[in-house]
Write a protein that holds these residues in place. Structure first.
Motif, PDB file in Angstrom:
ATOM      1  N   LEU A   1       0.825  -1.207   0.000  1.00 32.92           N
ATOM      2  CA  LEU A   1       0.000   0.000   0.000  1.00 32.92           C
ATOM      3  C   LEU A   1       0.860   1.259   0.000  1.00 32.92           C
ATOM      4  N   GLN A   2       1.950   1.228   0.747  1.00 28.61           N
ATOM      5  CA  GLN A   2       2.835   2.386   0.781  1.00 28.61           C
ATOM      6  C   GLN A   2       3.435   2.644  -0.592  1.00 28.61           C
ATOM      7  N   GLN A   3       3.732   1.578  -1.337  1.00 27.45           N
ATOM      8  CA  GLN A   3       4.238   1.754  -2.697  1.00 27.45           C
ATOM      9  C   GLN A   3       3.173   2.334  -3.613  1.00 27.45           C
ATOM     10  N   LEU A   4       1.924   1.910  -3.434  1.00 23.56           N
ATOM     11  CA  LEU A   4       0.841   2.486  -4.232  1.00 23.56           C
ATOM     12  C   LEU A   4       0.655   3.969  -3.922  1.00 23.56           C
ATOM     13  N   VAL A   5       0.759   4.310  -2.658  1.00 23.70           N
ATOM     14  CA  VAL A   5       0.594   5.711  -2.272  1.00 23.70           C
ATOM     15  C   VAL A   5       1.721   6.558  -2.831  1.00 23.70           C
ATOM     16  N   GLY A   6       2.950   6.058  -2.734  1.00 24.64           N
ATOM     17  CA  GLY A   6       4.088   6.810  -3.238  1.00 24.64           C
ATOM     18  C   GLY A   6       4.487   7.941  -2.306  1.00 24.64           C
ATOM     19  N   THR A   7       5.346   8.774  -2.819  1.00 26.63           N
ATOM     20  CA  THR A   7       5.870   9.895  -2.031  1.00 26.63           C
ATOM     21  C   THR A   7       5.214  11.223  -2.378  1.00 26.63           C
ATOM     22  N   ASN A   8       4.374  11.244  -3.417  1.00 28.43           N
ATOM     23  CA  ASN A   8       3.749  12.503  -3.828  1.00 28.43           C
ATOM     24  C   ASN A   8       2.368  12.695  -3.222  1.00 28.43           C
ATOM     25  N   ARG A   9       1.990  11.858  -2.259  1.00 28.55           N
ATOM     26  CA  ARG A   9       0.707  12.022  -1.571  1.00 28.55           C
ATOM     27  C   ARG A   9       0.958  12.045  -0.061  1.00 28.55           C
ATOM     28  N   PRO A  10       1.482  13.140   0.460  1.00 23.98           N
ATOM     29  CA  PRO A  10       1.753  13.185   1.909  1.00 23.98           C
ATOM     30  C   PRO A  10       0.494  13.158   2.748  1.00 23.98           C
ATOM     31  N   ASN A  11      -0.667  13.423   2.140  1.00 18.02           N
ATOM     32  CA  ASN A  11      -1.915  13.411   2.903  1.00 18.02           C
ATOM     33  C   ASN A  11      -2.473  12.006   3.098  1.00 18.02           C
ATOM     34  N   VAL A  12      -1.871  11.000   2.472  1.00 19.61           N
ATOM     35  CA  VAL A  12      -2.313   9.610   2.614  1.00 19.61           C
ATOM     36  C   VAL A  12      -1.215   8.839   3.345  1.00 19.61           C
ATOM     37  N   GLN A  13      -1.574   8.241   4.459  1.00 20.45           N
ATOM     38  CA  GLN A  13      -0.613   7.490   5.250  1.00 20.45           C
ATOM     39  C   GLN A  13      -1.140   6.091   5.515  1.00 20.45           C
ATOM     40  N   VAL A  14      -0.211   5.167   5.707  1.00 19.27           N
ATOM     41  CA  VAL A  14      -0.530   3.761   5.959  1.00 19.27           C
ATOM     42  C   VAL A  14      -0.107   3.429   7.382  1.00 19.27           C
ATOM     43  N   TYR A  15      -1.061   2.944   8.171  1.00 21.90           N
ATOM     44  CA  TYR A  15      -0.793   2.519   9.549  1.00 21.90           C
ATOM     45  C   TYR A  15      -0.836   0.993   9.595  1.00 21.90           C
ATOM     46  N   GLU A  16       0.225   0.390  10.069  1.00 22.31           N
ATOM     47  CA  GLU A  16       0.288  -1.067  10.188  1.00 22.31           C
ATOM     48  C   GLU A  16      -0.139  -1.481  11.583  1.00 22.31           C
ATOM     49  N   VAL A  17      -1.013  -2.475  11.649  1.00 21.51           N
ATOM     50  CA  VAL A  17      -1.552  -2.956  12.920  1.00 21.51           C
ATOM     51  C   VAL A  17      -0.703  -4.122  13.409  1.00 21.51           C
ATOM     52  N   GLY A  18      -0.597  -4.257  14.726  1.00 17.79           N
ATOM     53  CA  GLY A  18       0.089  -5.403  15.302  1.00 17.79           C
ATOM     54  C   GLY A  18       1.510  -5.129  15.707  1.00 17.79           C
ATOM     55  N   GLN A  19       1.876  -3.885  15.964  1.00 15.19           N
ATOM     56  CA  GLN A  19       3.231  -3.534  16.387  1.00 15.19           C
ATOM     57  C   GLN A  19       3.253  -3.066  17.837  1.00 15.19           C
TER      58      GLN A  19
END
Length: 687
Positions: A616-634
């Protein structure tokens, strides 16, 4: 470090209280004389240095209690690394309620939907108590934290869940003042793509929370079909069953059972590789009478929400065929076959009731078509019937046929000049085996076989479907779409001397194929719960009944009244949003059972390939700072991570614990066993 309520720091003035108490306890001791020491058994000796150290430690503990209590009310926190301009608008939360969320999570032994609910319920802890929330699925209304928690705990898996990309768009449209959007989902690759991320507004803060499931196989029924065009009772039918493995691991010897009604009709085992399909054949025989409720059960675990596939098999009724001609020439073709219900009528003495029930109408060289007949033909074609036009050789009837073509929207079709003397016959070209019209008609094509000959009296420049052509490329039999039906036009009459087609072996399969293609199935064997609406043709005896016209879907004690519309014998039903479970549903009109409909989950839900947090982070890329991916289970909830990153790290809990520790230290110091030195004392004896 910063403070939420810095004015509370004025409470540090209270530190002077324990200091004053300490100074009061350090006043000089006075000597007291006792006249009688009879009851003194021992004297406790303690040094002044020990006493001063103890009093100093108690003072420090008391000062610590006051300082950290004041800090507790001042609410200290470490500023967030990602500063935001305050909380704006309502917090939008999307919980994926699709069937795939019934998988077991790899974090704890609970379904993904339960894990999503637990994470969503904790979100209000990351926002002020005045924050408002909007929940999908749910009513489009603002909720306070308590109401939001109650609504989130009521979320259940449904087979009608919309595409996750559509949910994201809907959440953005309904979001209040561009508040943050949280999406809890397994992010299946079959239902979520990078295109959904392209539609996100750059001013919208979106947090994607992927929930990972346990990796494993998942065998499900991809599709079911019959080799025969018609379902006939009392004969052996070949049922094709396609199994698919939507998991990431292969399955060895997976058992599947076929049930027809309440009886088990077949059982077989299949080995299905990961992300592959396997098709098997099963022979079934349907008893005469009512439709049969069938299901296929696959023994597959741990993913079992799609282990059953429901469908219905309904023996086809005879196809009504009406020939409009001077004589009943086609009676020998259709009358002796139980698949067809053949009727004949003349063009001048037309029986409109026969036309109203016909699936296939063949106008064969009829001399003159009146306005009433043309209108009935137009209506039936608009309703979905198939019309076959065989032109006459008589020139006096050309005008009525030309009007029929114009009224049907067929053409342009031109009449050829009548030849002087005998017409010149041309050979029809060999049919193409790639043409869907001739699918499963011929076992093979003999290129040396003779073809029929014809002298066309009609010509057209273009058509919707070319079935047969002449050697020179002109059309001989072509299909034209008209309304909901189809119009097939022959270029030449059947009778001599214009054609020998009726004496050729190709005549029977072509006419039979025209009749079979006119068959209008009343309902599909199975429907998907994600379909917005379904259409089915009602039996004429039902659609023409008077009285109550309300149709209901009934399953056990559940009753649904969908939005419905009945027009020309076709019933259109909108699938109720509360219809969530797959299975059989009885369609009733009043107390009369009309049909049985089978509903299943969308097969895309059974493809368990999902995006990981890294993907998902690769799909979002670096040009969308308003979209973040939170990983569960850490070891950290989504609410805690959001609050640490956006709201800062609160320290008031630590202040509370330190204050309590200081109180405990003071209590221990006051009760600490003193070092005792005992000295004997002589008792004084009174004289």
């Amino acid at each position: 470090m910063a403070f939420t309520y810095p004015w509370s720091l004025l409470g540090l003035i209270a530190v002077v209280i324990p200091i004053a108490i300490h100074l009061f306890e350090l006043r000089r001791p006075q000597r007291v004389l006792f006249s009688n020491v009879e009851f003194i058994r021992e004297v406790q000796l303690i040094t002044a240095r020990q006493r001063k150290l103890k009093q100093l430690l108690v003072l420090i503990a008391r000062i610590g209690v006051i300082i950290f209590l004041v800090l507790l009310f001042a609410q200290p926190f470490i500023p967030a690394p990602q500063q935001t301009a305050g909380q704006q608008g309502a917090v939008s939360v999307v919980i994926d309620d699709s069937p795939s969320m019934q998988q077991q999570s790899n974090v704890g032994d609970l379904p993904l939907v339960e894990q999503a609910i637990q994470e969503a319920v904790d979100l209000p802890l990351a926002f002020p108590t005045t924050a408002q929330f909007m929940l999908w699925p749910g009513k489009r209304e603002l909720l306070n934290p308590a109401a939001f928690r109650a609504a989130a705990e009521q979320v259940q898996v449904t087979g009608q869940s919309s595409d996750l990309g559509e949910r994201l768009l809907q959440a953005q449209r309904d979001a209040q003042a561009a508040g943050p959007v949280f999406i809890f989902s397994d992010f299946q690759k079959s239902g979520f793509s990078a295109n959904a991320l392209q539609t996100i507004d750059t001013a919208q803060q979106v947090f994607l929370v992927p929930l990972a499931s346990q990796s494993g196989p998942n065998v499900f029924v991809d599709s079911v079909w019959l080799d025969d065009a018609l379902v006939r009772a009392g004969v052996d039918l070949t049922l094709q069953i396609r199994l698919r493995n939507g998991g990431e691991q292969p399955v060895q010897e997976c058992q599947a059972k076929l049930f027809v009604g309440r009886q088990q009709a077949a059982v077989f085992r299949a080995t299905v590789p990961a992300q592959k399909t396997l098709t098997t054949q099963v022979r079934v025989r349907l008893p005469a009478g009512k439709p049969q409720n069938c299901r296929i059960e696959v023994e597959d675990s741990p993913v079992d929400f799609d282990n059953a596939y429901y469908f219905t098999l309904q023996p086809a009724a005879p196809i009504p065929v009406v020939e409009v001609a001077a004589d009943a020439q086609l009676n020998r073709l259709y009358g002796n076959e139980p698949l067809f219900l053949y009727q004949h009528m003349g063009a001048q003495a037309a029986d409109y009731r026969k036309l109203a029930t016909a699936n296939l109408i063949i106008v064969r060289e009829a001399l003159g078509l009146g306005a009433g007949v043309r209108e009935q033909l137009r209506q039936r074609v608009q309703q979905g019937a198939t019309l076959v036009v065989v032109p006459p050789e008589v020139t006096g009837s050309q005008e009525s046929y030309s009007r029929l073509f114009r009224e049907l929207g067929v053409g342009p079709i031109q009449w050829q000049p009548r030849p002087q003397g005998e017409p010149v016959l041309q050979e029809v070209a060999m049919p193409s085996m790639q043409n869907p019209f001739f699918r499963d008609v011929f076992a093979g094509v003999n290129q040396r076989a003779g073809m029929p000959k014809a002298a066309p009296v009609l010509r057209w420049s273009r058509s919707g479907t070319d079935v047969l052509r002449m050697r020179d490329g002109e059309g001989y039999l072509a299909g034209f779409a008209s309304g909901a039906g189809t119009v097939y036009v022959f270029a030449a009459p059947f009778s001599a001397p214009y054609s020998d087609f009726s004496q050729h072996p190709l005549f029977v399969p072509v006419l039979y194929r025209l009749a079979l293609q006119s068959y209008q199935q009343e309902q599909r064997p199975a429907y998907r719960l994600t379909e917005q609406a379904i259409s089915l043709r009602l039996p004429r005896a039902v659609s023409t009944q008077e009285g109550e016209q309300v149709y209901r879907l009934v399953q056990d004690s559940l009753v649904y009244i969908p939005t419905q519309q009945l027009q020309n014998g076709t019933l259109r039903l909108e699938v109720p949003p509360t219809l969530r479970r797959p299975g059989f549903y009885m369609l009733q009109r009043g107390n009369q059972a009309v049909a049985t409909l089978a509903f299943n989950f969308d097969k895309r839900e059974s493809d368990l390939r999902s995006y990981s947090a890294a993907e998902l982070q690769q799909l979002v890329g670096t040009n969308r700072p308003n979209v973040q991916v939170y990983e569960v289970g850490q070891g950290q909830t989504v609410a805690a991570r959001y609050k640490a990153a956006r709201m800062g790290v609160p320290l008031w809990r630590y202040c509370l614990w330190v204050a309590l520790a200081c109180l405990l230290a003071e209590s221990i110091l006051l009760r600490w066993p003193r070092k005792v030195t005992s000295a004997p004392v002589e008792q004084a004896v009174a004289a």
